[in-house]
Design a protein around this motif. Structure first.
Motif: not given
Length: 817
Positions: A374-397
Motif C-alpha cells: 500500500d504505497l502512499d502519495g499526495e495528488p499533484r495539482g495542475a502544472g505550476p505557472r511560475d515554472v511555465l513563465c521560466q519555460h517561456i523565457l527559456i524558449v525565447a532564448c
C-alpha cells in the motif's frame, strides 16, 4: 525489435544472466510512443530502458545523439555512465556515452554541443539549459529515445514539471521521439503515465514481477525510545552491532542535521574504528564523490545518509538498510529499502528505528503498509505557472516563437494539458512586461512582439542572465565552509546563512562528521579550524522535514481501534492501554480533543493527524479563533499528529473553533500580512524570472534577495493584489508551507464528530507534547539531565511511571519482537 541479437545473447551468457520477461517486453514494445516500466529494485530497470538503444546503435550507423537519459541526481547519471560503459566495452560496441550536470566543465560542455554523444546522460536543469540554445535543433537532430529514470521522484516536484516542458520542446524538434519512464515505487501508475505521455496520446504501463516481499522489521532495544525527540541516540549501540554483522549498511535519516548528530554519536561509540562515512546534500561535492567511490569499492562498512542516496544507484555490497526515525511516507521507505540486496528476486533487508515512543506506532503502521503493498502519495495539482513563465523565457532564448504554437506545445505536457489559453496568455504577458504594476520598469520589459506576430527577447543580451537562473531548486541561502587558509583552505560543505549569523569566533559545530571551530567570515566564506571538542553546536541544515502522509496517518488511527497490540513492544502497548483507560484513543472519522489543567495553565490537545505543516497552521488559526472568542491562548506546539495549546481559559465548547468558513477567513487574514507569503513569493518570483539570484557580476546573498523580493511583494500587494505572481504565491503557500489542504481533508473526515473530554491531568498521549515544548528553552550541558527529569515528572503526573523498561539482565538489543 523483439529478438535479442546473438552478440547480446552471448554477453548475457558470459555473465550467467538470462533476459528478464519485462526486459523482453521492453524490446518488443520499443516503438511505443510512451511506455512506463515499474519494476523492483535490482530488476534491471536501467538495462531494460537502454537495451533497445544498445541494439539500435550496435551497427554504428547512427550519427549524433540517439538516446537522452534524464536522472534526478547528478550521482545517478555518473553511476549509469559507469554501468553502461561495461557492456559497451565488453561487446565492443561503437557507442559514445557522456554526461552533463552542473559539475561538468565549460570546455566539455562546448564539446558536447558541437559533437553530441550517442547516449547523453543529464539532469532536468541541464536539459532546460540545453533547449535554450539557438543550436538545440542541431544538437538534438536524430534523437530517437528519452529515458527518464526514477520518474516518481521527479513527478512530485517542479523539477518534473520543468522536465516535461523541456520534453515537449524536444518533441517539437524530434516528432518521432519515444519516451520511456522507469521506477520501482509508484503509488499511482496512471497519474505518472499521464505525466509521461504527449497529450492526448496514451502512455502504456508495463508492470514487472514485483519479486519477493522485503525482509523488514523494527530494531528492538532494551532501552525504550524517549518520549520525544528525533535523534534516536538510545539506539546507537544496537545500530553499531548491526553494522558489525553486515557487509555494508546504509543508515537513512530524514534531515541532514539528524544525520550529522547520529554520525557523530556513532563514531564516538565506534571502538573498533570501523570505516563509516556520511553523505548528504550540504557536504562539499568532492567529499561526496570520495564517499561514493569508497562505497563502490566496498571500503565502507556503513554510510549515514539522507535523501541524497534514496534513488537507484547500485552501491555494491549493501546488505542492510536502517531507517532512523519514522519514514513518514511508505513510498519513500520502499525506495530506501530497495538499496539493500540490489539483486532481482532477492529480498531487501531493512530495520526501522523509531526515534521516540509515538514513532514506534508509526513504524509498525509503515511495516504493515509495506507488506500490503500500500504505497502512499499526495495528488499533484495542475502544472505550476511560475515554472511555465521560466519555460517561456527559456524558449525565447532559443529564438523567436509563435504564441499559438507554443501554447499547443505546452498543453501537450501532461501536467499542463488543462491549461487555459487565458492563463497561458497571462504568463506570456508577465514575461513580456512584468504585469500592470511593473510595466513601467524597464528591467521587466523582456519580450516584444514582431510585425509577423512572433515574440522574441527585447534585448538578446538577456539570454545570459536567463540561463544563469534556470532551475526550480531553491537555494537555501547557504555559505561555503572551508578550513582556514593557512590550513590549506579545504572545502567542507555549506551551512545556512541564518545559522552562520549566530556563530561567534570559537563556537564549534558539526559538518561532514567532524567538529570544527568558527574562526571568521571571509568573502562570504565561513572559515573554520579543527577542534577536539566532544559536544559541538549543531549546524541546522535545512534539508527536508517530511510530514506524515495522509494514508500512513489513517493506518495509525486504525491501529488505535484494536483491543490490544501484540505487534507493539510492551512499553508502547502499555502506554496506549493507559491512554484508553484514563481518556480515550483517537478514532478514525472522529476528532479527539482533551482539556486539562497543568502548570497553572489550561491545556487543550487536538489530535488532528494532519501532518506537521497542517497541524502547525491549525495551531495558528485556532489560537486566532480563541483570541476572538476571549479564551486568551498563550502559545502552541504541533507535531504530525497533535496540537497542544496552552492559555488562561479552558475551552468549554470546541464547536465554534472548528467552523471551516471561519478558519478559511482567518487563513486569508493571516496570510495577507505574514512572512510565510513573502518567503513563498520570493521562491516563486525567482523561478518565474522576476528576481535574479545569479548575475554575471555577482550572486546575491539571501538577505539581498529577500530585501528586493519584500519590496516587490509590498508593491504588488498594495497596487495589484491580483497580479499573476500574487496568485501563484497564494496557491503555493496553501499547497506547501501551510498545507491547508490537509486541514480541509481533516474537516471533511471528522464532520461534526468531535469527542471533547475534560480531564483532571495530563494524559499519556499528550505527555510527549509537553517535552516538545520544553526542549526549546533548555540549553547547555545539563540539557539531557533536565529533559530526563522533566520527562520523569510528566510521566509520573500522567500515570506513566508504572510503565517500566525491561530488566537490565536482558540483552541490550534484538531484531523483531
Amino acid at each position: 525489435m523483439s529478438a535479442l541479437p546473438q552478440k547480446f545473447q552471448d554477453w548475457f551468457t558470459t555473465k550467467g544472466w538470462s533476459i528478464h520477461p519485462h526486459q523482453q517486453k521492453m524490446l518488443e514494445r520499443a516503438d511505443d510512443p510512451a511506455l512506463l516500466l515499474i519494476a523492483p529494485t535490482g530488476g534491471g530497470k536501467t538495462l531494460s530502458g537502454f537495451l533497445p538503444t544498445l541494439i539500435d546503435l550496435a551497427d554504428g550507423d547512427h550519427q549524433g545523439m540517439h538516446t537522452l537519459y534524464i536522472s534526478p541526481l547528478k550521482a545517478l547519471a555518473a553511476d549509469i555512465k559507469r554501468n553502461l560503459t561495461t557492456p559497451v566495452e565488453e561487446m565492443g560496441l561503437p557507442i559514445t556515452i557522456d554526461e552533463r550536470t552542473g559539475d561538468t566543465t565549460q570546455t566539455r560542455r562546448k564539446r558536447q554541443r558541437a559533437d553530441p554523444p550517442n547516449i547523453f546522460l543529464t539532469t532536468p536543469e541541464s536539459l532546460a539549459l540545453l533547449v535554450s540554445y539557438e543550436d538545440a535543433p542541431r544538437m538534438f537532430k536524430g534523437l530517437k529515445r528519452v529515458v527518464i529514470d526514477e520518474i516518481h521522484a521527479l513527478a512530485e516536484s517542479k523539477r518534473g514539471d520543468q522536465m516535461m516542458l523541456a520534453l515537449a520542446r524536444l518533441q517539437t524538434l524530434c516528432p518521432n521521439l519515444k519516451r520511456v519512464g522507469l521506477s520501482a515505487t509508484v503509488d499511482d501508475p496512471a497519474a505518472i503515465a499521464h505525466l509521461m505521455a504527449r497529450h492526448p496520446d496514451p502512455c502504456e504501463i508495463l508492470m514487472a514481477d514485483p519479486g519477493p516481499a522485503p525482509d523488514i522489521q523494527m530494531l528492538r532495544t532494551e532501552e525504550a525510545p524517549p518520549w520525544s525527540g528525533g535523534g534516536a541516540a538510545y539506539a546507537i549501540h544496537a545500530v553499531l552491532e548491526q553494522v558489525k554483522q553486515h557487509n555494508t549498511t546504509l543508515i537513512f535519516h530524514n534531515t541532514r542535521a539528524q544525520a550529522e548528530i547520529f554520525f557523530h554519536n556513532l563514531w564516538l561509540a565506534n571502538d573498533e574504528s570501523l570505516p563509516i562515512g556520511i553523505h548528504h546534500g550540504s557536504l562539499d561535492r568532492e567529499q561526496r564523490a570520495r564517499v561514493e567511490a569508497a562505497m563502490v569499492r566496498g571500503d565502507l562498512r556503513a554510510i549515514v545518509c539522507t535523501g541524497s542516496l534514496d534513488l537507484g544507484i547500485d552501491w555494491g555490497d549493501v546488505d542492510l538498510v536502517i531507517q532512523i526515525g519514522a519514514p513518514k511516507n511508505v513510498k519513500r521507505l520502499v525506495q530506501r529499502i530497495g538499496r539493500a540486496n540490489h539483486r532481482y528476486n532477492a529480498p531487501s533487508k531493512a530495520l526501522l528505528v523509531p526515534a521516540n515512543r509515538f514513532e514506534v506506532v508509526e513504524c509498525v503502521a509503515a511495516l504493515d503498509a509495506v507488506l500490503a503493498g500500500d504505497l502512499d502519495g499526495e495528488p499533484r495539482g495542475a502544472g505550476p505557472r511560475d515554472v511555465l513563465c521560466q519555460h517561456i523565457l527559456i524558449v525565447a532564448c532559443a529564438g523567436p516563437f509563435d504564441a499559438d504554437r507554443l501554447y499547443a506545445e505546452v498543453t501537450s505536457a501532461g501536467a499542463y494539458s488543462a491549461l487555459s489559453r487565458s492563463d497561458f496568455d497571462a504568463c506570456l504577458d508577465f514575461c513580456a512586461t512584468g504585469g500592470y504594476a511593473l510595466r513601467a520598469y524597464d528591467k521587466w520589459q523582456r519580450l516584444v512582439q514582431r510585425p509577423d506576430g512572433c515574440w522574441q527577447l527585447r534585448d538578446p543580451r538577456a539570454t545570459r542572465n536567463i540561463r544563469m537562473n534556470i532551475g526550480t531548486i531553491q537555494d537555501k541561502d547557504t555559505l561555503k565552509v572551508r578550513m582556514r587558509r593557512n590550513r590549506g583552505g579545504k572545502p567542507l560543505g555549506e551551512i545556512e546563512e541564518g545559522f552562520a549569523a549566530t556563530l561567534t569566533p570559537g563556537d564549534t559545530f558539526l559538518i561532514g562528521g567532524q567538529i570544527v571551530k568558527y574562526e571568521g567570515l571571509r568573502e562570504m566564506t565561513v572559515e573554520v579550524s579543527r577542534d577536539a571538542a566532544k559536544k559541538p553546536k549543531i549546524a541546522t541544515f535545512m534539508g527536508t522535514k517530511f510530514a506524515t502522509s495522509t494514508q500512513l496517518s489513517a493506518r495509525v488511527q486504525q491501529m488505535f481501534t484494536q483491543e490490544s497490540w501484540p505487534e507493539l513492544p510492551d512499553h508502547t502497548a502499555a502506554w496506549l492501554s493507559l491512554q484508553r483507560e484514563v481518556s480515550q484513543l483517537p478514532q478514525p472519522g472522529r476528532l479527539l480533543i482533551e482539556s486539562f489543567p497543568h502548570d497553572g495553565r489550561e491545556q487543550t490537545v487536538v489530535y488532528g493527524f494532519a501532518g506537521r505543516n497542517g497541524m502547525q497552521t491549525l495551531g495558528l488559526l485556532l489560537t486566532k479563533r480563541m483570541e476572538e472568542l476571549g479564551l486568551h491562548p498563550m502559545g502552541f506546539v504541533a507535531t504530525d499528529y497533535a496540537l497542544l495549546i496552552w492559555g488562561l481559559d479552558a475551552v468549554q465548547d470546541p464547536g465554534p473553533l472548528f467552523d471551516l468558513a471561519a478558519l478559511q477567513d482567518g487563513l486569508e487574514v493571516w496570510l495577507a500580512g505574514n512572512a510565510v507569503m513573502k518567503r513563498t513569493f520570493r521562491a516563486s518570483a525567482t523561478i518565474a524570472g522576476l528576481i535574479e539570484r545569479n548575475s554575471p557580476q555577482a550572486r546575491k546573498t539571501g538577505r539581498q534577495a529577500t530585501f528586493s523580493s519584500d519590496i516587490l511583494y509590498d508593491t504588488l500587494h498594495k497596487y495589484e493584489p491580483d497580479h499573476l505572481m500574487m496568485q501563484i504565491t497564494r496557491e503555493e503557500a496553501l499547497r506547501g508551507l501551510v498545507d491547508f489542504g490537509r486541514i480541509e481533508e481533516m474537516m471533511a473526515r471528522i464532520g461534526n464528530r468531535i469527542d471533547h473530554l475534560h480531564l483532571p491531568r495530563v494524559t499519556p498521549l499528550a505527555a510527549p507534547l509537553f517535552l516538545e515544548m520544553g526542549r526549546v528553552p533548555v540549553k547547555g550541558d545539563a540539557e539531557e539531565r533536565l529533559l530526563a527529569q522533566e520527562a520523569a515528572r510528566l510521566m509520573e503526573a500522567s500515570g506513566l511511571a508504572q510503565i517500566t523498561p525491561p530488566p537490565a539482565d536482558k540483552p541490550r538489543w534484538r531484531v523483531g519482537y
